[in-house]
Motif scaffolding. Structure first.
Motif, PDB file in Angstrom:
ATOM      1  N   LEU A  62       0.683  -1.054   0.002  1.00  0.00           N
ATOM      2  CA  LEU A  62      -0.065  -0.124  -0.133  1.00  0.00           C
ATOM      3  C   LEU A  62       0.939   1.298   0.030  1.00  0.00           C
ATOM      4  O   LEU A  62       1.899   1.140   0.859  1.00  0.00           O
ATOM      5  CB  LEU A  62      -0.966  -0.140   1.289  1.00  0.00           C
ATOM      6  N   SER A  63       0.607   2.215  -0.792  1.00  0.00           N
ATOM      7  CA  SER A  63       1.172   3.322  -0.810  1.00  0.00           C
ATOM      8  C   SER A  63       0.262   4.617  -0.706  1.00  0.00           C
ATOM      9  O   SER A  63      -0.665   4.436  -1.529  1.00  0.00           O
ATOM     10  CB  SER A  63       2.285   3.622  -1.928  1.00  0.00           C
ATOM     11  N   PHE A  64       0.488   5.540   0.159  1.00  0.00           N
ATOM     12  CA  PHE A  64      -0.517   6.669   0.502  1.00  0.00           C
ATOM     13  C   PHE A  64      -0.010   7.949   0.278  1.00  0.00           C
ATOM     14  O   PHE A  64       1.361   8.428   0.743  1.00  0.00           O
ATOM     15  CB  PHE A  64      -0.971   6.494   1.689  1.00  0.00           C
ATOM     16  N   VAL A  65      -0.694   9.123  -0.088  1.00  0.00           N
ATOM     17  CA  VAL A  65      -0.699  10.196  -0.022  1.00  0.00           C
ATOM     18  C   VAL A  65      -1.566  10.737   1.434  1.00  0.00           C
ATOM     19  O   VAL A  65      -2.734  10.269   1.135  1.00  0.00           O
ATOM     20  CB  VAL A  65      -0.675  11.218  -1.157  1.00  0.00           C
ATOM     21  N   TRP A  66      -1.367  11.401   2.435  1.00  0.00           N
ATOM     22  CA  TRP A  66      -2.227  11.701   3.251  1.00  0.00           C
ATOM     23  C   TRP A  66      -1.840  13.100   4.024  1.00  0.00           C
ATOM     24  O   TRP A  66      -0.944  13.800   3.649  1.00  0.00           O
ATOM     25  CB  TRP A  66      -2.036  10.704   4.366  1.00  0.00           C
ATOM     26  N   GLY A  67      -2.732  13.455   4.667  1.00  0.00           N
ATOM     27  CA  GLY A  67      -2.798  14.733   5.429  1.00  0.00           C
ATOM     28  C   GLY A  67      -3.689  14.914   6.725  1.00  0.00           C
ATOM     29  O   GLY A  67      -4.826  14.028   6.759  1.00  0.00           O
ATOM     30  N   TRP A  68      -3.405  15.536   7.525  1.00  0.00           N
ATOM     31  CA  TRP A  68      -4.081  15.789   8.795  1.00  0.00           C
ATOM     32  C   TRP A  68      -5.342  16.630   8.775  1.00  0.00           C
ATOM     33  O   TRP A  68      -5.282  17.634   7.987  1.00  0.00           O
ATOM     34  CB  TRP A  68      -3.164  16.258   9.849  1.00  0.00           C
ATOM     35  N   LEU A  69      -6.435  16.327   9.153  1.00  0.00           N
ATOM     36  CA  LEU A  69      -7.642  17.120   9.358  1.00  0.00           C
ATOM     37  C   LEU A  69      -7.866  17.727  10.692  1.00  0.00           C
ATOM     38  O   LEU A  69      -8.556  18.766  10.880  1.00  0.00           O
ATOM     39  CB  LEU A  69      -9.034  16.294   8.871  1.00  0.00           C
ATOM     40  N   SER A  70      -7.469  16.974  11.664  1.00  0.00           N
ATOM     41  CA  SER A  70      -7.718  17.631  13.155  1.00  0.00           C
ATOM     42  C   SER A  70      -6.482  17.212  14.073  1.00  0.00           C
ATOM     43  O   SER A  70      -6.172  15.969  13.923  1.00  0.00           O
ATOM     44  CB  SER A  70      -9.257  16.816  13.429  1.00  0.00           C
ATOM     45  N   GLY A  71      -5.993  17.812  14.859  1.00  0.00           N
ATOM     46  CA  GLY A  71      -5.124  17.647  15.982  1.00  0.00           C
ATOM     47  C   GLY A  71      -3.579  17.799  15.628  1.00  0.00           C
ATOM     48  O   GLY A  71      -2.876  17.823  16.164  1.00  0.00           O
ATOM     49  N   ALA A  72      -3.515  17.930  14.138  1.00  0.00           N
ATOM     50  CA  ALA A  72      -2.170  18.331  13.859  1.00  0.00           C
ATOM     51  C   ALA A  72      -2.145  18.932  12.240  1.00  0.00           C
ATOM     52  O   ALA A  72      -3.237  18.937  11.839  1.00  0.00           O
ATOM     53  CB  ALA A  72      -1.131  16.926  13.542  1.00  0.00           C
ATOM     54  N   SER A  73      -1.262  19.321  11.757  1.00  0.00           N
ATOM     55  CA  SER A  73      -1.096  19.874  10.370  1.00  0.00           C
ATOM     56  C   SER A  73      -0.045  19.268   9.511  1.00  0.00           C
ATOM     57  O   SER A  73       0.741  18.708  10.041  1.00  0.00           O
ATOM     58  CB  SER A  73      -0.800  21.316  10.658  1.00  0.00           C
ATOM     59  N   GLY A  74      -0.212  19.481   8.317  1.00  0.00           N
ATOM     60  CA  GLY A  74       0.892  18.888   7.266  1.00  0.00           C
ATOM     61  C   GLY A  74       0.345  17.673   6.896  1.00  0.00           C
ATOM     62  O   GLY A  74      -0.880  17.126   6.925  1.00  0.00           O
ATOM     63  N   GLY A  75       1.205  16.830   6.354  1.00  0.00           N
ATOM     64  CA  GLY A  75       0.872  15.414   5.810  1.00  0.00           C
ATOM     65  C   GLY A  75       2.085  14.862   5.218  1.00  0.00           C
ATOM     66  O   GLY A  75       3.266  15.248   5.621  1.00  0.00           O
ATOM     67  N   GLY A  76       1.893  13.963   4.286  1.00  0.00           N
ATOM     68  CA  GLY A  76       3.127  13.349   3.944  1.00  0.00           C
ATOM     69  C   GLY A  76       2.695  12.119   3.003  1.00  0.00           C
ATOM     70  O   GLY A  76       1.609  11.795   2.265  1.00  0.00           O
TER      71      GLY A  76
END
Length: 121
Positions: A98-112
């Motif tokens: 599995l390979s993902f691009v992701w981001g935070w919606l609540s509790g933190a900022s950013g992604g990866g």
């Protein structure tokens, strides 16, 4: 069940995954994800490492693609939530990846970006 859903079901349903790479995220060594698939619906639980307990819910979006919403409670008591879009593949050894691009919606900022590999058990 159409062929694309059937292949994705076979690759994910009742299978467990460990982190292969996740430089920007909380999941890491010791975090295990356990997926379930029902038609085009996907759910999972995960825990280990810095994750006390986590859940995911999502759907199949293509022959090898999925999207998920996730939430977790960390070992430090933080509650976090985010989104991810992923690709399901197969490595040289025949294990599902599995390979993902992701981001935070609540509790933190950013992604990866992160990747996971199927494990036994």
């Amino acid at each position: 069940m159409n062929n694309a859903l059937s292949l994705l079901h076979d690759r994910l349903h009742n299978r467990r995954f460990a982190v292969a790479a996740n430089a920007s995220g909380l999941s890491g060594t010791g975090t295990v994800f356990h997926y379930q698939v029902d038609g085009d619906g996907i759910s999972s639980t995960y825990q280990g490492g810095r994750i006390r307990i986590g859940t995911q819910v999502g759907r199949v979006t293509g022959p090898d693609s999925i999207e998920l919403l996730f939430q977790c409670l960390t070992t430090e008591g933080e509650m976090l939530a985010g989104w991810s879009r992923g690709k399901v593949g197969v490595d040289e050894a025949g294990r599902t990846t599995l390979s993902f691009v992701w981001g935070w919606l609540s509790g933190a900022s950013g992604g990866g970006e992160s990747s996971y590999v199927e494990i036994e058990g």
